[in-house]
Design a protein around this motif. Structure first.
Motif: not given
Lengths: 83, 366
Positions: B110-117, B139-149
Motif C-alpha cells: 500500500v502506497t502511503s506518504s511520508v506525510a504520516t511520519i 486538520d489537513s485533508v491530505y495528512f488525515a486521509s493518508k493516515e487513515a489509509i
C-alpha cells in the motif's frame, strides 16, 4: 477497422467534449479552440485525446497528439491517423 | 512476480508499472473507465477497468495475481470536507483489502506518504518509521486521509500487508503535475511566493524501485520510508530555477498568511465547480507546515535500496519530461540529463536522507 467518416468522428469528438465539460452548453464549432473557446484545460484536452484514440484503438505519438489546438485539429488528426 | 497495480494511470502507479515491466514481471494495471490512458498505454502492461468502490471489480482484477500494489492513493483536489474525505479514503482502502482477501493474493503493498511520519522524538534530528504523525496534522485533508489509509492497511492482521511512505516524488510520468507543480509553476513564472519549510524529495524511479523492493523484501505489517534528499523548499526551488535558467525571485510567505489564503483559494475554486487547480494548494502548505526530514536507514538496509539519485539529476529528468510534453516552455539551450548544474552548491546543501549525511549548511537553512 474501416475508417469512419469525418462526420462520425466529429460527432464522437463532440460527445466526448460534452462528457468532459458537461457545463458547456453552446454549439461546438470545428474552429473552436479547445482551451480558449471550450474551456478545456490541458488535462481535459489530454483526456479528450485519450478517449478518442482509445475508441479507435490508435497507437499514437503523444507529442504529436499535443499539437492539436482546435476541434477541427482533433478530427483531422484522427482522419490522418486512420488513413 | 504476477503483479497488479491499482491506479495504473496515476503518477505512482505508472512508475511502478514501468519498473515492473522493465524487470520482466507479469504486470497488469487498473484504470478508471474515463481515465487518461495516453501515457499508461505505452508502458507495456495490460490495462483493465476496476473501481475502488466496487469490490467485485477489484477482486476480479486481483485474481491470479501474487502481489497487488495499491497505488490508487486517495488524492483529493481540494482540502475541504475533511470527514467526508477521510471516510472515503478508509472505505476505498477497506474495499481493496476485502478484494485482496477474496482473491487470496500473497502480498499487498500500500502506497502511503511520508506525510504520516511525524516529528522526531528522543532528541533525534531526523524522523523515522517509529514517529507517529502529530495530532495537529489531522486538520489537513491530505495528512488525515493518508493516515487513515495507512491505519486501515496496518491494522489488517489476516493479510500480508506492507506500507510504503514515499517523500515528495519528482520525475517522469507526472501527468497531473503533483509535486512537480512547482516546476511547472516556476517555469511559467507563476510562483510569486513560496512557503519555506522542510521537505524530502525522492526520484520517481527510486520510488518505483522501492515499491518492488518492499514487495520482495519488506516485512509484513511494517511501513518503509522511501526517501531521497532532505532539503528545503527554497533550496529545491533554487535548484529548479537553476535547471530552467530562471532567476528565483519568489517571496517567502509566512505560514500564518499562507494557510488562510490557501483555504480561501480552494473554496473559491470549489465554488466555481470546474475542478480548477488552486493557485495556492492547501495540501502544499500543509506539506510544508508538517514537513519532516527523514531517516531512510531502515528502509535502505531492510529493503536493500540503492543510493538515491542525485537531486539535480532528478530535477533534470523531470524538467526534460515536462518540456517534452509541453507542460513547460521549450528551453533554447537544454542541458543533457546528468550534467551538473552551474550552482552545485544548492544540492551540496541538501544531502540524502541518511542521518549521518545531513550537512550543517542544510540544517542552517532558514
Amino acid at each position: 477497422m474501416t475508417a469512419p467518416s469525418a462526420d462520425i468522428l466529429r460527432n464522437d469528438v463532440d460527445e466526448i467534449i460534452r462528457r468532459i465539460r458537461p457545463d458547456f452548453k453552446g454549439e461546438i464549432k470545428v474552429t473552436d479552440r479547445l482551451r480558449e473557446d471550450i474551456g478545456l484545460d490541458s488535462l481535459h484536452a489530454m483526456e479528450l485525446l485519450s478517449a478518442v484514440t482509445e475508441k479507435y484503438e490508435l497507437d499514437v505519438d503523444i507529442e504529436e497528439v499535443q499539437e492539436v489546438k482546435t476541434v477541427g485539429d482533433v478530427v483531422q488528426f484522427l482522419t490522418t491517423a486512420m488513413a | 512476480m504476477r503483479a497488479l497495480v491499482l491506479g495504473g494511470t496515476g503518477f505512482v502507479g505508472m512508475n511502478v508499472t514501468r519498473a515492473l515491466a522493465c524487470r520482466g514481471h507479469d504486470v497488469i494495471a487498473t484504470r478508471r473507465a474515463r481515465a487518461n490512458t495516453l501515457f499508461a498505454r505505452k508502458l507495456g502492461a495490460k490495462l483493465i477497468v476496476a473501481d475502488l468502490d466496487d469490490v467485485d471489480s477489484l477482486t476480479q482484477a486481483m485474481k491470479g495475481r501474487q502481489v497487488v500494489f495499491h497505488c490508487a492513493g486517495f488524492y483529493p483536489r481540494y482540502s475541504l470536507n475533511i470527514d467526508e474525505q477521510v471516510s472515503l479514503a478508509q472505505r476505498t482502502t477497506r474495499h481493496v483489502i476485502e478484494a485482496a482477501r477474496r482473491a487470496c493474493i500473497d502480498r499487498l503493498v500500500v502506497t502511503s506518504s511520508v506525510a504520516t511520519i511525524g516529528p522526531p522524538r528522543q532528541g533525534r534530528v531526523l524522523s523515522n518509521e517509529s514517529d507517529e504523525m502529530s495530532a495537529d496534522a489531522r486538520d489537513s485533508v491530505y495528512f488525515a486521509s493518508k493516515e487513515a489509509i495507512e491505519r486501515v492497511a496496518l491494522e489488517t492482521r489476516d493479510l500480508d500487508v506492507v506500507v510504503t511512505c514515499p517523500g515528495g516524488i519528482v520525475g517522469e510520468l507526472d501527468v497531473k503535475a503533483g509535486t512537480g507543480f512547482i516546476i511547472v509553476a516556476l517555469a511559467h513564472r507563476l510562483l510569486p511566493f513560496y512557503v519555506q519549510g522542510k521537505t524530502n524529495i525522492v526520484d520517481a524511479d527510486d520510488m518505483a524501485e522501492g515499491h518492488l523492493a518492499a514487495a520482495e523484501r519488506g516485512r509484513k505489517g511494517q511501513r518503509y520510508i522511501l526517501g531521497g534528499h532532505n532539503t528545503t523548499i527554497k533550496d529545491l526551488l533554487l535548484g529548479i530555477g537553476d535547471e530552467l535558467g530562471i532567476r528565483f525571485t519568489s517571496w517567502p510567505m509566512p505560514l500564518a498568511i499562507a494557510k488562510p489564503m490557501a483555504t480561501f483559494d480552494e473554496m473559491r475554486c470549489a465554488a466555481r465547480g470546474k475542478g480548477e487547480r488552486p493557485f495556492i494548494p492547501r495540501e502544499f502548505v500543509d506539506i510544508v507546515r508538517f514537513g519532516q526530514w527523514v531517516d531512510t536507514e531502515r528502509s535502505m538496509s531492510e529493503l536493500a535500496l540503492r543510493e538515491p539519485t542525485p537531486l539535480h539529476i532528478t530535477i533534470q529528468k523531470a524538467c526534460a519530461w515536462y518540456e517534452r510534453y509541453r507542460y513547460i516552455p521549450r528551453r533554447l539551450e537544454s542541458r543533457s540529463v546528468g550534467e551538473s548544474p552551474s550552482l552545485p552548491r544548492i544540492f551540496a546543501a541538501s544531502s540524502h536522507s541518511k542521518s549521518t549525511d545531513i550537512s550543517s549548511e542544510s540544517r542552517r537553512t532558514p
